[in-house]
Design an enzyme around this catalytic site. Structure first.
Site, PDB file in Angstrom:
ATOM      1  N   ARG A 126     -12.518  13.759 -14.871  1.00  0.00           N
ATOM      2  CA  ARG A 126     -11.911  15.019 -15.368  1.00  0.00           C
ATOM      3  C   ARG A 126     -12.947  16.039 -15.835  1.00  0.00           C
ATOM      4  NH1 ARG A 126      -7.522  11.919 -17.991  1.00  0.00           N
ATOM      5  NH2 ARG A 126      -5.854  11.828 -16.436  1.00  0.00           N
ATOM      6  N   LYS A 148     -17.623  29.332  -8.995  1.00  0.00           N
ATOM      7  CA  LYS A 148     -16.754  28.995  -7.864  1.00  0.00           C
ATOM      8  C   LYS A 148     -17.319  27.756  -7.182  1.00  0.00           C
ATOM      9  CE  LYS A 148     -14.674  33.370  -6.464  1.00  0.00           C
ATOM     10  NZ  LYS A 148     -14.610  34.408  -5.403  1.00  0.00           N
ATOM     11  N   GLU A 190     -27.007  39.362   0.335  1.00  0.00           N
ATOM     12  CA  GLU A 190     -26.196  39.291  -0.889  1.00  0.00           C
ATOM     13  C   GLU A 190     -26.870  40.086  -2.020  1.00  0.00           C
ATOM     14  OE1 GLU A 190     -23.214  38.072  -0.835  1.00  0.00           O
ATOM     15  OE2 GLU A 190     -23.118  36.418   0.608  1.00  0.00           O
ATOM     16  N   LYS A 232     -23.820  40.114 -11.251  1.00  0.00           N
ATOM     17  CA  LYS A 232     -22.780  39.108 -11.046  1.00  0.00           C
ATOM     18  C   LYS A 232     -22.276  38.582 -12.387  1.00  0.00           C
ATOM     19  CE  LYS A 232     -20.928  35.368  -8.479  1.00  0.00           C
ATOM     20  NZ  LYS A 232     -20.924  34.509  -7.325  1.00  0.00           N
ATOM     21  N   GLU A 242     -11.068  36.214 -10.730  1.00  0.00           N
ATOM     22  CA  GLU A 242     -10.866  37.161  -9.616  1.00  0.00           C
ATOM     23  C   GLU A 242      -9.449  37.740  -9.570  1.00  0.00           C
ATOM     24  OE1 GLU A 242     -13.130  36.290  -6.001  1.00  0.00           O
ATOM     25  OE2 GLU A 242     -11.501  37.168  -4.856  1.00  0.00           O
ATOM     26  N   ARG A 246     -13.718  41.186  -9.766  1.00  0.00           N
ATOM     27  CA  ARG A 246     -14.556  40.198  -9.076  1.00  0.00           C
ATOM     28  C   ARG A 246     -14.426  40.309  -7.558  1.00  0.00           C
ATOM     29  NH1 ARG A 246     -16.036  33.945 -10.752  1.00  0.00           N
ATOM     30  NH2 ARG A 246     -17.396  33.608  -8.974  1.00  0.00           N
ATOM     31  N   ASN A 250     -16.839  40.688  -2.809  1.00  0.00           N
ATOM     32  CA  ASN A 250     -16.538  40.378  -1.413  1.00  0.00           C
ATOM     33  C   ASN A 250     -16.770  41.567  -0.490  1.00  0.00           C
ATOM     34  OD1 ASN A 250     -15.596  37.598  -1.424  1.00  0.00           O
ATOM     35  ND2 ASN A 250     -14.052  38.382  -2.838  1.00  0.00           N
ATOM     36  N   HIS A 253     -17.138  41.077   3.184  1.00  0.00           N
ATOM     37  CA  HIS A 253     -16.850  39.673   3.476  1.00  0.00           C
ATOM     38  C   HIS A 253     -15.623  39.469   4.370  1.00  0.00           C
ATOM     39  CE1 HIS A 253     -19.982  38.922   0.618  1.00  0.00           C
ATOM     40  NE2 HIS A 253     -19.783  37.622   0.580  1.00  0.00           N
ATOM     41  N   HIS A 257     -16.147  37.194   7.400  1.00  0.00           N
ATOM     42  CA  HIS A 257     -15.457  35.919   7.641  1.00  0.00           C
ATOM     43  C   HIS A 257     -14.841  35.894   9.041  1.00  0.00           C
ATOM     44  CE1 HIS A 257     -15.073  35.255   3.027  1.00  0.00           C
ATOM     45  NE2 HIS A 257     -16.184  34.719   3.509  1.00  0.00           N
ATOM     46  N   HIS A 271     -23.982  32.787   7.078  1.00  0.00           N
ATOM     47  CA  HIS A 271     -23.038  33.557   6.256  1.00  0.00           C
ATOM     48  C   HIS A 271     -23.637  34.910   5.854  1.00  0.00           C
ATOM     49  CE1 HIS A 271     -20.044  34.523   3.252  1.00  0.00           C
ATOM     50  NE2 HIS A 271     -20.978  34.603   2.326  1.00  0.00           N
TER      51      HIS A 271
HETATM   52  P1  NAD Z   1     -27.358  25.875   2.589  1.00  0.00           P
HETATM   53  O1  NAD Z   1     -27.078  25.237   1.305  1.00  0.00           O
HETATM   54  O2  NAD Z   1     -26.835  25.232   3.821  1.00  0.00           O
HETATM   55  O3  NAD Z   1     -28.926  26.076   2.740  1.00  0.00           O
HETATM   56  C1  NAD Z   1     -29.435  26.701   3.889  1.00  0.00           C
HETATM   57  C2  NAD Z   1     -30.548  25.865   4.533  1.00  0.00           C
HETATM   58  O4  NAD Z   1     -31.727  25.978   3.744  1.00  0.00           O
HETATM   59  C3  NAD Z   1     -30.251  24.379   4.615  1.00  0.00           C
HETATM   60  O5  NAD Z   1     -30.771  23.919   5.827  1.00  0.00           O
HETATM   61  C4  NAD Z   1     -31.040  23.781   3.454  1.00  0.00           C
HETATM   62  O6  NAD Z   1     -31.394  22.446   3.667  1.00  0.00           O
HETATM   63  C5  NAD Z   1     -32.245  24.685   3.434  1.00  0.00           C
HETATM   64  N1  NAD Z   1     -32.944  24.824   2.169  1.00  0.00           N
HETATM   65  C6  NAD Z   1     -32.430  24.952   0.931  1.00  0.00           C
HETATM   66  N2  NAD Z   1     -33.394  25.235   0.044  1.00  0.00           N
HETATM   67  C7  NAD Z   1     -34.556  25.262   0.730  1.00  0.00           C
HETATM   68  C8  NAD Z   1     -35.900  25.530   0.393  1.00  0.00           C
HETATM   69  N3  NAD Z   1     -36.243  25.883  -0.851  1.00  0.00           N
HETATM   70  N4  NAD Z   1     -36.830  25.468   1.370  1.00  0.00           N
HETATM   71  C9  NAD Z   1     -36.497  25.188   2.647  1.00  0.00           C
HETATM   72  N5  NAD Z   1     -35.232  24.945   3.047  1.00  0.00           N
HETATM   73  C10 NAD Z   1     -34.277  24.999   2.092  1.00  0.00           C
HETATM   74  O7  NAD Z   1     -26.802  27.379   2.640  1.00  0.00           O
HETATM   75  P2  NAD Z   1     -26.808  28.590   1.607  1.00  0.00           P
HETATM   76  O8  NAD Z   1     -26.975  29.797   2.436  1.00  0.00           O
HETATM   77  O9  NAD Z   1     -27.700  28.364   0.454  1.00  0.00           O
HETATM   78  O10 NAD Z   1     -25.317  28.544   1.045  1.00  0.00           O
HETATM   79  C11 NAD Z   1     -24.220  28.716   1.898  1.00  0.00           C
HETATM   80  C12 NAD Z   1     -23.001  28.134   1.212  1.00  0.00           C
HETATM   81  O11 NAD Z   1     -22.783  28.824  -0.021  1.00  0.00           O
HETATM   82  C13 NAD Z   1     -21.729  28.257   2.022  1.00  0.00           C
HETATM   83  O12 NAD Z   1     -21.045  27.037   2.000  1.00  0.00           O
HETATM   84  C14 NAD Z   1     -20.924  29.315   1.259  1.00  0.00           C
HETATM   85  O13 NAD Z   1     -19.534  29.123   1.376  1.00  0.00           O
HETATM   86  C15 NAD Z   1     -21.396  29.084  -0.145  1.00  0.00           C
HETATM   87  N6  NAD Z   1     -21.250  30.250  -1.060  1.00  0.00           N
HETATM   88  C16 NAD Z   1     -20.639  30.027  -2.243  1.00  0.00           C
HETATM   89  C17 NAD Z   1     -20.515  31.062  -3.142  1.00  0.00           C
HETATM   90  C18 NAD Z   1     -19.903  30.796  -4.493  1.00  0.00           C
HETATM   91  O14 NAD Z   1     -19.663  31.753  -5.230  1.00  0.00           O
HETATM   92  N7  NAD Z   1     -19.692  29.560  -4.860  1.00  0.00           N
HETATM   93  C19 NAD Z   1     -21.019  32.317  -2.842  1.00  0.00           C
HETATM   94  C20 NAD Z   1     -21.650  32.519  -1.611  1.00  0.00           C
HETATM   95  C21 NAD Z   1     -21.758  31.454  -0.717  1.00  0.00           C
HETATM   96  N1  GLY Z   2     -19.304  35.094  -4.070  1.00  0.00           N
HETATM   97  C1  GLY Z   2     -18.150  35.776  -4.595  1.00  0.00           C
HETATM   98  C2  GLY Z   2     -17.800  35.358  -5.981  1.00  0.00           C
HETATM   99  O1  GLY Z   2     -18.469  34.567  -6.599  1.00  0.00           O
HETATM  100  O2  GLY Z   2     -16.826  35.823  -6.478  1.00  0.00           O
END
Ligand code: NAD
Ligand code: GLY
Length: 376
Positions: A126, A148, A190, A232, A242, A246, A250, A253, A257, A271
C-alpha cells in the site's frame, strides 16, 4: 529555486506534507548517499534500473550507497517494461528480498524506470518510500517530477497508474554525458516545451544557449534543467491531479501521441521527437485558427532547425494517413464528451487549453499538411 551548495541548485515541489526537493547539479551521484540519508526510515534500499544504466553507472550508485543494505533490480531496456509483466517482476523481487514499507525504493534510470518503479512503490504494501534518480534529460525535466506513475496495456500508454510523489529527486547532469545525442535531443524537446508554454524569456535564453545545453556545458545544462523543474514544480503544486493548468504540460502531445501510435511505438520515433514535431503542429494549427501569429510559428521552426530537433518534415511519412491520425487524436485522455481538448498557443510563452476544439478543423489541417509535406 535555491542554491543547494556551490555546485547545485534546489527546487521544491510544494505539496504540503508531501513536499519534496529536486536537487540539480554536476557529479551528484557520488553524494547520493548523503543526499538520501535524511529521507530514509530504514537502512535498506532497492535500486531499480535498466541494463544500459547499470552497465554505465551501476558501480557509481553502488559505491555512493555503500553505507546501506542494497538490493539491485536490473531490468531489460525499453518501454515494454512498463507492463503488468514488468511490474510483477519488480514486485516479486521486493517480496523475495523481504522489503517492508519503511525501506526505500530508488528509481535509477530514464522515464521507463521512473514510471514503472513509482507505480510499484505506490502499491507495494500500500505504498513505500520512493526516491527518483533520473538519468535521461527527459526524466530529469519531466517524468521524475510531479508524481505521475504508470504502466501501459493493450488499450494504450500510461492508462494504469497512480499519482505518487517521490520523497526526493536527484538530477545529476553529469550522467547525461553517456546519453546518446538522439535521446538528449528528445529530452530537449520537453525543455523547450516549458519556454513555449509559459516563459518567453526562457525560450529566448534557449534560443541563445540551446547549443550549450545540447553539448552539456555544465552551467547551461544545470540552468535548463533547473528552470524546467521550477516551471513543472509550480504547475504541479497548483494542480497536482490535472484538473486544469497541468494540462498545459501536454503542449504538442495530442499530435505527438497520434504520431507515436502511427509509428507503432517503435524506436523509429522517440517520445520527445514526436513532441518536438507535435509542438510545431500545435503552433501551426494555432496560427490557422487565429490564436497566434505566423511569426511565432516561424521563430519556432528556426529554433528546431538550428538545434537539430525533429520537425514536421522529419515525420512526413507518418502524416500520410490523416484519417488515422484524427482517429488517434479522438482517443486522447484529455478529450471530454466526445470533443477534442488541445493545448494551443497565443504566442511563444503563452499557451492555453482549448476544450471542445473542432475535430473537423483539426482533420482538415492534418489533411492539408499531409498533402503539403508529402508532395515535396
Ligand atoms: P527510457 O527510460 O527508455 O530511456 C531512454 C534510453 O536511454 C534507454 O535505452 C535507457 O536505457 C537509456 N539511458 C538512460 N539513462 C542513460 C544514460 N545516462 N546514459 C546512457 N543511456 C541511458 O526513456 P525516457 O525518454 O527517459 O522516458 C520515456 C518514458 O517516460 C515513456 O514511458 C513516457 O511515457 C514516460 N514519461 C512520463 C512522464 C511522467 O510525467 N511520468 C512524462 C514524460 C514521459
Ligand atoms: N508530463 C506531463 C505531466 O506530468 O503532467
Amino acid at each position: 529555486m535555491t542554491q543547494a551548495s556551490n555546485a547545485s541548485k534546489s527546487v521544491t515541489v510544494d505539496l504540503g506534507h508531501r513536499s519534496y526537493d529536486i536537487i540539480i547539479g554536476d557529479n551528484l551521484l557520488s553524494q547520493a548517499g548523503a543526499l538520501i540519508e535524511p529521507h530514509l526510515q530504514a537502512c535498506r534500499t532497492a535500486i531499480v534500473t535498466d541494463e544500459n544504466v547499470y552497465a554505465l553507472h551501476g558501480k557509481a550508485i553502488e559505491t555512493a550507497l555503500s553505507a546501506y543494505e542494497k538490493y539491485m533490480i536490473v531490468l531489460p531496456v525499453g518501454e515494454s517494461q512498463k507492463s503488468f509483466e514488468g511490474l510483477q517482476s519488480v514486485l516479486d523481487k521486493l517480496f523475495e528480498a523481504g522489503f517492508d514499507r519503511n525501506d526505500t525504493i530508488v528509481a535509477f534510470g530514464g522515464g521507463v524506470i521512473g514510471d514503472l518503479t513509482g507505480f510499484a512503490a505506490s502499491i507495494y504494501k500500500r505504498g513505500c518510500q520512493f526516491i527518483q534518480i533520473p538519468t535521461t534529460l527527459l526524466a530529469q525535466v519531466d517524468s521524475s517530477v510531479g508524481g505521475k506513475t504508470a504502466i501501459n496495456n493493450k488499450y494504450g500508454k500510461n492508462l494504469i497508474g497512480a499519482f505518487y510523489q517521490p520523497q526526493l529527486v536527484i538530477a545529476d547532469t553529469s550522467v547525461l554525458k553517456t546519453l546518446p545525442v538522439r535521446e538528449l535531443k528528445a529530452g530537449y524537446a520537453e525543455v523547450l516545451k516549458y519556454g513555449l508554454l509559459g516563459d518567453r524569456a526562457f525560450f529566448d535564453w534557449l534560443d541563445e544557449n540551446g547549443a550549450d545545453v545540447l553539448t552539456l556545458k555544465p552551467e547551461a545544462i544545470a540552468q535548463a534543467v533547473a528552470i524546467s523543474c521550477q516551471t513543472k514544480a509550480r504547475i504541479v503544486a497548483a494542480d497536482e491531479r490535472e484538473r486544469g493548468e497541468r494540462a498545459l504540460l501536454n503542449l504538442g502531445h495530442t499530435f505527438a501521441h497520434a504520431l507515436e501510435l502511427e509509428a507503432g511505438y517503435s524506436g523509429d520515433l522517440l517520445h520527445g521527437e514526436a513532441v518536438s514535431a507535435g509542438m510545431e503542429m500545435a503552433f501551426e494549427f494555432s496560427a490557422l485558427q487565429g490564436h497566434c501569429v505566423l511569426d511565432d510559428v516561424n521563430t519556432l521552426k528556426k529554433h528546431l532547425d538550428k538545434t537539430g530537433l525533429t520537425s514536421i518534415n522529419d515525420v512526413a511519412h507518418l502524416l500520410k494517413n490523416s484519417d488515422a491520425l484524427i482517429d488517434h487524436m479522438n482517443q486522447d485522455k484529455k478529450n471530454e464528451g466526445g470533443n477534442l481538448t488541445l493545448i494551443l498557443a497565443k504566442s511563444i510563452g503563452e499557451s492555453f487549453v482549448q476544450r471542445g476544439a473542432s475535430r473537423s478543423k483539426a482533420h482538415a489541417y492534418l489533411k492539408t499538411l499531409s498533402e503539403k509535406v508529402n508532395s515535396k
